[in-house]
Design a protein around this motif. Structure first.
Motif, PDB file in Angstrom:
ATOM      1  N   UNK A  35      -4.207  -7.784   4.423  1.00  0.00           N
ATOM      2  CA  UNK A  35      -4.116  -7.184   5.752  1.00  0.00           C
ATOM      3  C   UNK A  35      -2.710  -7.366   6.295  1.00  0.00           C
ATOM      4  N   UNK A  36      -2.193  -6.310   6.930  1.00  0.00           N
ATOM      5  CA  UNK A  36      -0.867  -6.383   7.532  1.00  0.00           C
ATOM      6  C   UNK A  36      -0.909  -5.641   8.863  1.00  0.00           C
ATOM      7  N   UNK A  37      -0.292  -6.229   9.858  1.00  0.00           N
ATOM      8  CA  UNK A  37      -0.155  -5.601  11.160  1.00  0.00           C
ATOM      9  C   UNK A  37       1.245  -5.879  11.672  1.00  0.00           C
ATOM     10  N   UNK A  38       1.863  -4.855  12.228  1.00  0.00           N
ATOM     11  CA  UNK A  38       3.263  -5.030  12.621  1.00  0.00           C
ATOM     12  C   UNK A  38       3.624  -4.034  13.706  1.00  0.00           C
ATOM     13  N   UNK A  39       4.212  -4.537  14.744  1.00  0.00           N
ATOM     14  CA  UNK A  39       4.830  -3.700  15.744  1.00  0.00           C
ATOM     15  C   UNK A  39       6.252  -3.440  15.301  1.00  0.00           C
ATOM     16  N   UNK A  40       6.663  -2.178  15.267  1.00  0.00           N
ATOM     17  CA  UNK A  40       7.960  -1.812  14.683  1.00  0.00           C
ATOM     18  C   UNK A  40       9.069  -1.836  15.733  1.00  0.00           C
ATOM     19  N   UNK A  41       9.110  -2.904  16.498  1.00  0.00           N
ATOM     20  CA  UNK A  41      10.096  -3.000  17.574  1.00  0.00           C
ATOM     21  C   UNK A  41      11.526  -3.168  17.063  1.00  0.00           C
ATOM     22  N   UNK A  42      11.680  -3.499  15.799  1.00  0.00           N
ATOM     23  CA  UNK A  42      13.015  -3.680  15.236  1.00  0.00           C
ATOM     24  C   UNK A  42      13.664  -2.355  14.864  1.00  0.00           C
ATOM     25  N   UNK A  43      12.893  -1.235  14.927  1.00  0.00           N
ATOM     26  CA  UNK A  43      13.447   0.073  14.601  1.00  0.00           C
ATOM     27  C   UNK A  43      14.096   0.689  15.838  1.00  0.00           C
ATOM     28  N   UNK A  44      15.034   1.632  15.654  1.00  0.00           N
ATOM     29  CA  UNK A  44      15.721   2.227  16.800  1.00  0.00           C
ATOM     30  C   UNK A  44      14.912   3.356  17.440  1.00  0.00           C
ATOM     31  N   UNK A  45      15.199   3.639  18.696  1.00  0.00           N
ATOM     32  CA  UNK A  45      14.724   4.824  19.385  1.00  0.00           C
ATOM     33  C   UNK A  45      13.221   4.999  19.385  1.00  0.00           C
ATOM     34  N   UNK A  46      12.826   6.227  19.059  1.00  0.00           N
ATOM     35  CA  UNK A  46      11.418   6.619  19.060  1.00  0.00           C
ATOM     36  C   UNK A  46      10.562   5.670  18.214  1.00  0.00           C
ATOM     37  N   UNK A  47      11.055   5.232  17.097  1.00  0.00           N
ATOM     38  CA  UNK A  47      10.257   4.498  16.123  1.00  0.00           C
ATOM     39  C   UNK A  47       9.897   3.084  16.585  1.00  0.00           C
ATOM     40  N   UNK A  48      10.654   2.534  17.548  1.00  0.00           N
ATOM     41  CA  UNK A  48      10.365   1.175  17.986  1.00  0.00           C
ATOM     42  C   UNK A  48       9.044   1.103  18.774  1.00  0.00           C
ATOM     43  N   UNK A  49       8.507   2.248  19.167  1.00  0.00           N
ATOM     44  CA  UNK A  49       7.231   2.283  19.882  1.00  0.00           C
ATOM     45  C   UNK A  49       6.032   2.410  18.949  1.00  0.00           C
ATOM     46  N   UNK A  50       6.283   2.399  17.659  1.00  0.00           N
ATOM     47  CA  UNK A  50       5.212   2.541  16.685  1.00  0.00           C
ATOM     48  C   UNK A  50       4.639   1.173  16.308  1.00  0.00           C
ATOM     49  N   UNK A  51       3.373   1.166  15.948  1.00  0.00           N
ATOM     50  CA  UNK A  51       2.728  -0.004  15.384  1.00  0.00           C
ATOM     51  C   UNK A  51       1.877   0.430  14.209  1.00  0.00           C
ATOM     52  N   UNK A  52       1.828  -0.374  13.171  1.00  0.00           N
ATOM     53  CA  UNK A  52       1.037  -0.026  11.992  1.00  0.00           C
ATOM     54  C   UNK A  52       0.015  -1.134  11.732  1.00  0.00           C
ATOM     55  N   UNK A  53      -1.097  -0.713  11.196  1.00  0.00           N
ATOM     56  CA  UNK A  53      -2.167  -1.632  10.814  1.00  0.00           C
ATOM     57  C   UNK A  53      -2.757  -1.124   9.511  1.00  0.00           C
ATOM     58  N   UNK A  54      -2.965  -2.034   8.560  1.00  0.00           N
ATOM     59  CA  UNK A  54      -3.572  -1.627   7.292  1.00  0.00           C
ATOM     60  C   UNK A  54      -4.254  -2.832   6.669  1.00  0.00           C
ATOM     61  N   UNK A  55      -5.374  -2.566   6.030  1.00  0.00           N
ATOM     62  CA  UNK A  55      -5.973  -3.590   5.178  1.00  0.00           C
ATOM     63  C   UNK A  55      -6.615  -2.923   3.979  1.00  0.00           C
ATOM     64  N   UNK A  56      -6.639  -3.659   2.894  1.00  0.00           N
ATOM     65  CA  UNK A  56      -7.160  -3.146   1.631  1.00  0.00           C
ATOM     66  C   UNK A  56      -7.939  -4.260   0.946  1.00  0.00           C
ATOM     67  N   UNK A  57      -9.115  -3.899   0.434  1.00  0.00           N
ATOM     68  CA  UNK A  57      -9.947  -4.852  -0.299  1.00  0.00           C
ATOM     69  C   UNK A  57     -10.236  -4.305  -1.685  1.00  0.00           C
ATOM     70  N   UNK A  58      -9.907  -5.104  -2.682  1.00  0.00           N
ATOM     71  CA  UNK A  58     -10.274  -4.810  -4.074  1.00  0.00           C
ATOM     72  C   UNK A  58     -11.294  -5.856  -4.500  1.00  0.00           C
ATOM     73  N   UNK A  59     -12.356  -5.419  -5.135  1.00  0.00           N
ATOM     74  CA  UNK A  59     -13.380  -6.370  -5.575  1.00  0.00           C
ATOM     75  C   UNK A  59     -14.112  -5.828  -6.794  1.00  0.00           C
ATOM     76  N   UNK A  60     -14.710  -6.744  -7.543  1.00  0.00           N
ATOM     77  CA  UNK A  60     -15.491  -6.409  -8.727  1.00  0.00           C
ATOM     78  C   UNK A  60     -16.792  -7.220  -8.691  1.00  0.00           C
TER      79      UNK A  60
END
Length: 833
Positions: A676-701
């Protein structure tokens, strides 16, 4: 919206869920606590556009959903988890099962949802895959004495709105601190939802026309299914803190879902008399055309009340609580089939797996457009099933916490008494006169036809299922019921189960420098009182008297537990845990029922000796803060599961085929990785600093042998890949998010005998079934008109993708195709006082 941050810790107030809540300051308020829990709060529900518990749960890592909305956590099995309300286990609503359908539960009065995948000794052990806890307490913002919020909105499906009309939704939430000692919150919500689904069922067979076996279509059945839901939910919380050392609380919860499922299905049935792959009529007019309308009125209700207190003394903290919960499900299911027989068909196989059927004997009632004149279709036996299942549950617990220099020692006692009763009545009725479809169908109007499955099929007329139901009930003297069928299907499904669970635990919650340790054990002793029916049928199929049978069983279980949390630095940690959990048998399989059929030489019985499914669990996790506004977590898990419950077929010494529920001697293994990863992209310039991403992935057998003469296979319902992702954009007044969920296909059925499948070869094969995973793309946006008003809009099911269940080969044998057509649009306005 906030961003993910491992600061701002708020302790849970539920004594059963011993976890630390992390409120995020980033886009999702998604948290992972120091002991393997994840949570979403009320703002997250709005960001994702979720309205039910089922919709919200799929955002959690490792949680998958079937195409029917069933939830599976880490692939252990559908419904193999517990559900609690503020720490009080909710009574179940399943029909002969311990299930709680998460799609029934509205989240409009829920302030947060917490999923704990590793239990500790203070928690009930019967949550095989984990515990879902619903928190209703609403915290007031600092400096505020009162808050009032309200929302009103509506929704509609763009394709079906002309037939179903729009839905509506509204809630009001009130919280107030009357004094420094007394606070109250009251929340009420109502939601009218309309869901539609199209389905195509294909029946495959094999025929030999002289040059070896080839595939043939035996039945083609397109359908449209409409689900109308009316969810009513409410909660109240009262907290009284007379001083710093004493606190009291009372909580109440109501959730009701009144659902009506209406289905309209056409079926072209060949009768098996093929001349070749594309023509029937070898034996002459053996085919039929059938329209089947069904109406399922299904209502679930959950009530819960609890009260408790906590007292802090000089050397220890003493807490106690008691609660009552009731789960009730009421179901009335009607099936109204109409049929015309004596048909031959020509099959157009030009579009693969979308066969078109044309009638070739024109002397039957066929209209100019080639369709059956449905007004002359004859009613068949009407089927009705009425059932009610009620679960009452009382819980009491006490806990003691003794602070020490290195942490705390904790111990507690608890008991849970429950009673589950099931009443079941299934009947089939034959009308004593000729009954034609025209008596019940709506008038055929322009633009009222429904084109389904990519417009491959058309359903032009619909039976009015409410008229058909009223006709059956009001004209019962003109119907003849099948008493033998009623006794055969119904008597064994009436049951009564009383259950007492007594538990004690002891644990240490300790800190040694950078190492946190939870170490303890839980003991549970259960007593189960079971009542079921036994019935015999003679050589003519007539039933004998029903005999009520009572059995009693008891079981003692021990649950050791160890959890470690080591801080590598201020921003990273590694965790490990061993735990043991169980899943108690469902009510029906454990009931001491028995049905002996001397006409068919069969025996079907339950088994009061069934033991719970057991799981030994190992978990590992690494967490790393990323900057000031993000987190990365990588975890692994392993489960060894025993005592799975199966139906076993055998032949006894008298030649009778016996079917009985048993515990399997096989052991299943399940392991996987969650990222799982979550990150506010405040380190990017301009428009992109208002973006936030969230993702998680599960692999199982997973690996398990459920059929004796076959190799090990995956657990049924287990998807090896589950993916979540979201992209959020936030500025001062505007917020938007697009979210995606996907799970890979899963094994849905394992064949025990081999059959022909000519597309696979001329031999015989095990025709196992597989089902596509769940895929959903949604978008949500909101705009703050003022400090008090906010408007929002959501769009769901943007992909309209097909979900297919197939036999062995997806392209050759798709036996069932689900499809959602049109967009589900939701809009509304929120007001904050």
């Amino acid at each position: 919206m906030s961003v993910l941050s491992p600061t701002n810790l708020h302790a849970q107030d539920e004594p059963e869920a011993d976890t630390t809540k992390i409120y995020l300051t980033g886009p999702y308020n998604f948290s992972v606590n120091p002991f393997f829990s994840s949570s979403l709060d009320f703002s997250d529900f709005a960001d994702f556009g979720d309205i039910s518990l089922q919709e919200a749960l799929i955002r959690i890592p490792g949680v998958q959903s079937s195409r029917n909305g069933e939830i599976n956590i880490r692939g252990v099995g559908y419904h193999a988890y517990g559900v609690s309300y503020n720490g009080l286990r909710l009574a179940n609503t399943g029909a002969g099962t311990r299930n709680i359908d998460p799609s029934d539960i509205s989240i409009d009065v829920i302030q947060s949802i917490e999923v704990t995948k590793v239990l500790d000794p203070s928690m009930d052990a019967d949550a095989l895959a984990g515990l879902v806890n619903l928190n209703t307490r609403r915290a007031l913002p600092a400096g505020k004495k009162r808050t009032v919020s309200a929302m009103a909105g509506g929704e509609a499906n763009t394709k079906y709105i002309s037939r179903t009309g729009p839905g509506s939704r509204g809630w009001i939430q009130y919280a107030e601190n009357f004094t420094d000692e007394l606070s109250v919150s009251v929340n009420v919500g109502y939601h009218e939802a309309i869901n539609t689904r199209e389905e195509l069922q294909l029946g495959f067979g094999a025929q030999n026309f002289g040059n070896g076996f080839v595939d043939v279509f035996e039945q083609v059945s397109p359908a449209v299914r409409i689900d109308q839901e009316n969810r009513l939910t409410a909660s109240t919380d009262v907290y009284f803190n007379p001083d710093e050392d004493n606190s009291y609380y009372f909580r109440g919860f109501l959730n009701s879902n009144d659902r009506t499922f209406i289905s309209h299905q056409d079926s072209w049935i060949t009768g098996g008399d093929f001349i070749d792959q594309s023509t029937t009529g070898a034996d002459g007019e053996q085919g039929a055309f059938r329209h089947e309308a069904s109406r399922n009125e299904f209502k679930t209700t959950q009530l819960a009340f609890q009260g408790g207190a906590e007292h802090e003394f000089d050397t220890f903290i003493f807490s106690y609580n008691a609660g009552w919960s009731q789960g009730r499900s009421e179901n009335q299911d009607y099936v109204f089939p109409f049929q015309i027989e004596g048909l031959n068909y020509a099959l157009d196989l030009g579009t693969k797996n979308r066969p078109q059927m044309t009638f070739t004997n024109r002397e039957v009632q066929i209209l100019d457009d080639g369709t059956v004149d449905r007004q002359f279709m004859i009613g068949q036996n009407f089927d009705r099933t009425i059932q009610e299942h009620v679960n009452n549950q009382i819980s009491i617990r006490t806990d003691v916490e003794i602070p020490i220099s290195s942490g705390a020692l904790k111990a507690g006692l608890s008991s849970r008494w429950s009673q589950k009763d099931g009443d079941y009545d299934e009947s089939s009725f034959e009308y004593n006169r000729t009954l034609r479809m025209i008596s019940f169908n709506m008038l055929r109007e322009p633009n009222r036809d429904i084109d389904v499955i990519d417009e491959s099929y058309r359903i032009p007329w619909f039976v009015n299922t409410e008229n058909a139901r009223m006709f059956l009930e009001s004209q019962r003297p003109l119907f003849t019921g099948d008493d033998n069928l009623n006794a055969y299907q119904s008597e064994i499904q009436n049951y009564s189960t009383g259950e007492q669970i007594y538990a004690a635990y002891g644990m240490g919650d300790l800190q040694f420098g950078d190492l946190g340790v939870k170490l303890g054990v839980r003991v549970e002793y259960s007593i189960t009182e079971l009542e079921g029916n036994q019935i015999d049928f003679d050589e003519n199929g007539d039933p004998g008297p029903v005999q009520e049978v009572t059995e009693s069983e008891s079981l003692l279980n021990l649950f050791p537990n160890l959890q470690l949390n080591y801080g590598l630095s201020e921003s990273s940690s590694v965790k490990a845990a061993y735990s043991k959990t169980i899943d108690r048998p469902d009510y029906f399989p454990q009931t001491p029922f028995e049905r002996i059929d001397n006409q068919d030489s069969t025996i079907f019985r339950g088994n009061q000796l069934l033991e719970p499914v057991m799981s030994d669990n190992i978990d590992l996790m690494f967490e790393q803060e990323t900057g000031n506004s993000g987190i990365l977590s990588i975890g692994g898990f392993y489960k060894s599961l025993t005592n799975f419950i199966e139906q076993r077929l055998s032949t006894n010494s008298d030649g009778y085929e016996e079917q009985v529920y048993v515990n399997s001697s096989e052991t299943a293994s399940l392991y996987g990785v969650e990222i799982a990863v979550e990150q506010r992209l405040q380190f990017l310039p301009g428009f992109f600093r208002n973006l936030g991403v969230y993702a998680n992935y599960t692999w199982s057998q997973s690996s398990y042998r459920s059929v004796d003469n076959r190799d090990k296979m995956a657990l049924t319902g287990h998807s090896p890949h589950v993916l979540n992702g979201a992209l959020n954009y936030t500025i001062e007044r505007f917020d938007a998010q697009i979210s995606y969920h996907w799970s890979a296909e899963s094994l849905s059925g394992i064949a025990s005998v081999q059959q022909r499948a000519p597309s696979l070869g001329q031999g015989v094969f095990y025709l196992d079934r597989y089902q596509d995973g769940y895929e959903e793309l949604s978008a949500a946006a909101s705009y703050e008109l003022s400090d008090r008003f906010r408007v929002w809009a959501n769009a769901n099911y943007l992909l309209n993708s097909s979900e297919i269940e197939y036999i062995r080969n997806r392209s050759e044998y798709p036996v069932s195709t689900y499809q959602r057509s049109g967009l589900d649009l939701r809009i509304g306005v929120r007001f904050d006082l």
